[in-house]
Every structure is written in C-alpha cells, then in structure tokens.
Scaffold this active site. Structure first.
Site, short mmCIF file in Angstrom:
data_model
loop_
_atom_site.label_atom_id
_atom_site.label_comp_id
_atom_site.label_asym_id
_atom_site.label_seq_id
_atom_site.Cartn_x
_atom_site.Cartn_y
_atom_site.Cartn_z
N HIS A 115 42.12 34.48 36.26
CA HIS A 115 42.18 35.58 37.44
C HIS A 115 43.68 35.36 37.86
O HIS A 115 44.35 34.54 37.41
CB HIS A 115 41.55 35.28 38.27
CG HIS A 115 40.72 35.59 39.13
ND1 HIS A 115 41.53 34.45 40.31
CD2 HIS A 115 40.47 36.98 39.74
CE1 HIS A 115 41.57 35.59 41.78
NE2 HIS A 115 40.98 36.49 41.21
N ASN A 116 44.34 36.55 38.30
CA ASN A 116 45.42 36.73 38.92
C ASN A 116 46.70 35.55 38.43
O ASN A 116 47.50 34.96 38.21
CB ASN A 116 45.49 36.59 40.29
CG ASN A 116 44.79 37.45 41.04
OD1 ASN A 116 44.46 38.77 40.60
ND2 ASN A 116 44.44 36.80 42.56
N GLU A 145 45.33 39.58 33.75
CA GLU A 145 44.86 39.89 34.65
C GLU A 145 46.41 40.66 35.63
O GLU A 145 46.83 39.62 35.45
CB GLU A 145 44.11 39.75 35.86
CG GLU A 145 44.04 40.92 37.21
CD GLU A 145 43.20 40.28 38.04
OE1 GLU A 145 42.44 41.18 39.09
OE2 GLU A 145 42.72 39.01 38.15
N ASP A 147 47.94 42.97 38.59
CA ASP A 147 48.34 43.53 39.75
C ASP A 147 48.80 43.72 40.07
O ASP A 147 50.26 43.26 40.31
CB ASP A 147 47.70 42.71 40.91
CG ASP A 147 46.36 41.91 40.56
OD1 ASP A 147 45.63 42.22 40.52
OD2 ASP A 147 45.59 41.19 42.13
N HIS A 168 50.25 39.71 43.97
CA HIS A 168 49.12 39.81 45.39
C HIS A 168 48.75 40.42 46.15
O HIS A 168 49.80 39.33 47.45
CB HIS A 168 48.76 38.03 44.65
CG HIS A 168 47.00 37.81 45.79
ND1 HIS A 168 46.46 36.88 46.22
CD2 HIS A 168 45.97 38.88 45.08
CE1 HIS A 168 44.74 37.06 46.29
NE2 HIS A 168 44.64 38.34 45.56
N GLU A 205 44.84 45.73 38.01
CA GLU A 205 44.33 46.05 38.95
C GLU A 205 45.25 46.77 39.27
O GLU A 205 46.39 46.65 40.15
CB GLU A 205 43.98 45.24 39.69
CG GLU A 205 43.30 45.33 41.21
CD GLU A 205 43.14 44.20 42.01
OE1 GLU A 205 43.27 44.72 43.18
OE2 GLU A 205 42.46 43.17 41.52
#
Length: 559
Positions: A115-116, A145, A147, A168, A205
C-alpha cells in the site's frame, strides 16, 4: 542445564524400556524411535537405526560414536534443520512442480501486496522514495501502488512542469518523479538478487489530467515496452485470468479504462481511488486520524491548492492514450449479484471488507474465485499502521495492500504467509476457495512451550528480561484465540516453562487452510510489554514434534 531436554530424554528412555538414565545418553535405536514417533510428518520417510547412527556421528568428530549426549541432543533440537516451518512448504512449488503450482488463474492465489509503496514513513508528512519499490519487490511483493498526480515547475526540483509525479495527495508527503519509479520497477521487478520471474501488478491511483496521462503512457512504453500485458479485444471474452506461469516477466497495469470520447472531471479521479467507508472501523482510529490531520491543517490546505487538477484544463483535452495500457480494469463493486468480467477488479476499504466478511463471507469467497479483489487500510491510519490481513485472506481476497515500512502484526503475518512457496509472492488458495474441493476437517492443535534460548535484550537499559510466550491463532471467524505462559523472572538466557515439562495450549481449528499461528516472546516490565521476537506460520505448514522456532524482530529480520 537444559531441564526441558532432559525431560524429553527421560521420556525416550521410558518408552524404549530403559531402566537407567544416569548417563544421559541416547543410542541409535532410541534416537530412531524418537524420530519415527515424535518428529515424523506425513511426507517423511521412516528412520532407520543406520540413519540415526549417521546423525549421531554428524554431531562429533568421533566417527565411532554410538550415543548422543544431552548437549548434542539439545544442539540437534535447536538446529535450523529442526525448524517448525515445514521446509517442503518453503520450497518453490511446495516440493512439487513449480510450473504446475503456478499454472492456475491469478484469481486462485493470495498475492503479496503493498500500500502506498513509495512511502518510507507515515501518511501525512512521510518521505517518498523510488528505492522503496526496489525494497518491496525484492522481498517478494507482486502488487505495488502508484498515486499519480500532475507535476508543476520544480515540483519536485528539476521538474520542467511536464513530468507526472507520485505522492500522497493532500498531505505533506514529499514528491518523486513517476519516471524514476518506473525505472526502479523495471530494474528490480524480475532482476537479481531475488530473480523472481512472476508477474507484477501496478495498482494506479490516477489523479492526472490527460496531458500528464499521455506522458505516463510514453514513459511506460519507453521503459517497459513488451513487458506490459495489454488487454486485447479477444481477451474481453476470457473465462478466467491467465496464470502466473503464463505471465512470467510481465507487468500488469490496474486502473481505469476511459469509456468516453472526452475526458471529464470524473475521469480524472480514478474510479478505484481510496475513498473511505468509515463504518465498521475502530472509533479510536477515526479520532486519532482527525487529531493528526488537524495538527497540520494549514500546511495541508496549502499543499492541496498546489496539487488540485483544474477541471477546465481536463475538459479541454481529449481522452489520453493511458487507458490502452490498462489490463486489470478498476470498477466499483456493485454487489455479489452483479459479477464482473475476470479482468475487472474492485478495491475494498477496510471498513467495507469487515462488513462483507461478517455478513456475506461465502458469497465473497465465491466472488473471488473469478475476479481479483484488493483490500486497503482505512485512510485514518496516518501512522502507516496496517489492517489485519487474516479477515481478507479468509474471505478469499487475493490482494491485501499493506504498509511494508511498518513492523506490526499485519506485516508479521504477511511475512510468515508468503514464505510459503519460496517467497515468490504467490500462494495458492485452498481448494474450497477455488471451487475444486471441500474444506479439510477441523483439527485440534496442541502447542506446548518448553523453553527459550539466548533471547536478545534490545532495550537500552541493562534490565534482565522477564519473558513470557504468547501463542495466538488467527484466520476464519471463530478460530481467533490468544493464550500465554507465565512470566519467567530475570532470565533471558534460558527460561524454562513448567519445570521443563512445558505449558500446553489447545486450539480447536475449524478452517486450518486459512489459519495462522503466531508465537510472540514478550518482555514484561512494571508497566510495559515489549516484543522480543515473533514468528508466524500457516497452520498447514507446521511440522509436528519437538521443534525449534526461529524468532524474527519486529521488521522480520532474523534475530
């Protein structure tokens, strides 16, 4: 002075009909009987006295030796070769053909996921680094991931204003170039030292406008080229996803595929972005998140004004080419009565997962037989803590996105789970989760804690450890249990439990296929409890008998 080992030797003498124990020795016949009675698993060959004699002589320089002393027996029990984690399970393919093991649909596996991935610290003001992608990929992670946001002049430094960035959003986290991350992925996804050939999923994302999406398209084509798996027209009719074996050295991009001729503001915001369902999430977490965000509110608002994509800029651009690179299409989950295509994929917030697992677990398991499901932590986990992955795994969810930078319970379980199958990041789900067989029968697992040896004192103080052992079971609903030994005062060198006979705990397990055993060694102080070491093992990977448990630190490093 190993009271625990001496008790085992007494038991062996008693069962072999021996009438004397004063020499504290085991002969080849007694050792053979011990190995066949206590240490043999279902896949092991029978021990012979000749093999036992060979083992005895391997512990000494005396090639004529015929007995084993208490010290030598203790060394054998403490050896890594006697580890509780079944060495066959650790092998790629679990002792069988790796090619066959990896030939199921992608939906049939639990997949090691991050995650992230870019963050090395917390979710509010943490440092971002492209090197973090190398770190997780080389440790077996197969879903990472990104973003993605529009860049601007000198953000980060040196940006001409045309390069997309990763960060983020709406926080104070630092920003890095998208192109640097893609190069890091290219260089480490399948390369040494891990040399892991199995496919990597890029979970995108998307917050970029069309112009920056086009730049992302160019970068991925330049760096990845034919490594990317593209969704062709004929793939739209697929019955199942391809297998990891078929997709060796392939990059799969998960994101949104545009359906309109002109991009709108809604197209900019990925349909799979991490909006949060706060229901079923701990109230304490929600309150903690609010306080942390309030502390940095002014700085965050300033950052948001710099990151926000202008709607009018988006509407003036035609749809970018980026969607052509997407293989796994991000879609909203509409319910179990509306199954999608195998190449469609939904993400579930932590709160949503808990509700579905509580109310519709069987339907969730069936849904995950065909499609991939990704679960991510509650957005309020600003300290980069993790959700319990056991709930998702027990519901058949393949991808549980975890913050790899955090040494916590979730990452301990994740490390233990994905050691199986050679740490390649893919573990085959049990037959009942693949629709190919029934559940295994319930079992009773007995864990007897005998002793600890040479525990490290990681605290700055010179206090002697006061250890106890906590034994936990996690997995399917109803199987979660926690038990612990008494505390041994002032002995971190060789604490012995139950006078050497151990403390035994019984666990009734309904679904052993998804159950994980966690062993924690804790140091009990006046007001604090500190983790000395931990080990997590899938119940199906446990070897029976008197076994050595290798302990790891809070970041899964060997002690």
């Amino acid at each position: 002075n190993r009271a625990d080992v001496k008790n085992i030797m007494r038991e062996i003498h008693r069962e072999s009909g021996g009438n004397s124990y004063k020499e504290e020795l085991l002969n080849a016949k007694q050792l053979c009987q011990f190995m066949n009675t206590y240490q043999k698993s279902s896949t092991d060959e029978d021990w012979t006295e000749e093999k036992a004699l060979e083992l005895i002589r391997s512990t000494t320089e005396d090639r004529q030796a015929s007995t084993l002393s208490c010290l030598q027996f203790a060394m054998l029990l403490d050896d890594r070769a006697n580890d509780v984690y079944d060495p066959v399970s650790l092998q790629p393919g679990r002792g069988d053909s790796l090619r066959m093991y990896m030939s199921n649909s992608l939906a049939d596996y639990w997949i090691n996921s991050s995650h992230n991935t870019y963050l090395t610290g917390d979710q509010l003001k943490g440092h971002s680094a492209s090197e973090q992608y190398t770190f997780v990929l080389q440790r077996g992670c197969r879903c990472i991931e990104l973003d993605c946001w529009d860049g601007s002049k000198d953000v980060p430094k040196g940006n001409p204003g045309t390069e997309p960035i990763i960060t983020h959003g709406h926080t104070l986290c630092t920003k890095i170039f998208f192109k640097d991350v893609i190069r890091a992925i290219k260089n480490s996804a399948f390369g040494p030292p891990a040399n892991n050939p199995y496919p990597v999923i890029l979970s995108i994302e998307m917050h970029c406008s069309a112009k920056f999406q086009d730049r992302m398209y160019e970068i991925c084509n330049e760096e990845f080229g034919d490594m990317m798996l593209l969704l062709k027209d004929e793939d739209m009719q697929m019955a199942t996803l391809p297998s990891p074996e078929e997709l060796k050295h392939k990059i799969l991009i998960k994101g949104k595929r545009a359906k309109k001729l002109v991009a709108t503001a809604a197209d900019v915001q990925d349909s799979d972005s991490e909006d949060e369902d706060e229901d079923a999430v701990d109230d304490e977490l929600i309150e903690k998140a609010k306080k942390a965000k309030a502390k940095h509110e002014k700085q965050i608002k300033k950052s948001e004004s710099m990151q926000k994509t202008k709607v009018e800029d988006v509407k003036s651009k035609s749809v970018s080419r980026w969607g052509n690179l997407v293989y796994l299409c991000a879609v909203h989950f509409k319910g179990f009565n509306f199954p999608g295509k195998p190449y469609e994929m939904s993400s579930f917030a932590e709160g949503k997962l808990k509700k579905l697992a509580d109310s519709s677990r069987d339907a969730f398991i069936e849904y995950n037989m065909k499609q991939l499901a990704r679960v991510y932590p509650f957005g309020g986990r600003v300290d980069s803590s993790n959700l319990d992955p056991s709930i998702a795994w027990a519901s058949g969810c393949q991808l549980v996105a975890l913050n790899f930078q955090t040494g916590d319970n979730a990452m301990w379980l994740n490390f233990g789970k994905f050691r199986e199958n050679g740490n390649v990041g893919y573990v085959l789900k049990p037959p009942f989760m693949r629709g190919t067989g029934p559940k295994l029968l319930p079992i009773r697992l007995t864990v007897c804690v005998l002793s600890c040896q040479r525990l490290p004192n990681n605290e700055a103080s010179s206090d002697i450890l006061d250890p106890y052992v906590q034994v936990e079971l996690s997995g399917a609903p109803g199987d979660t249990q926690v038990k612990r030994t008494v505390t041994i005062q002032d002995n971190g060198f060789n604490p012995v439990f139950g006078g050497g006979r151990g403390e035994a705990f019984e666990f009734e397990i309904q679904e052993r296929e998804v159950a994980m055993l966690k062993i924690l060694v804790m140091d009990e102080d006046i007001s604090t409890f500190t983790v000395v070491g931990q080990c997590c093992i899938p119940v199906t990977c446990i070897r029976p008998g008197y076994r050595h448990v290798t302990l790891y630190d809070t970041h899964n490093g060997t002690l």
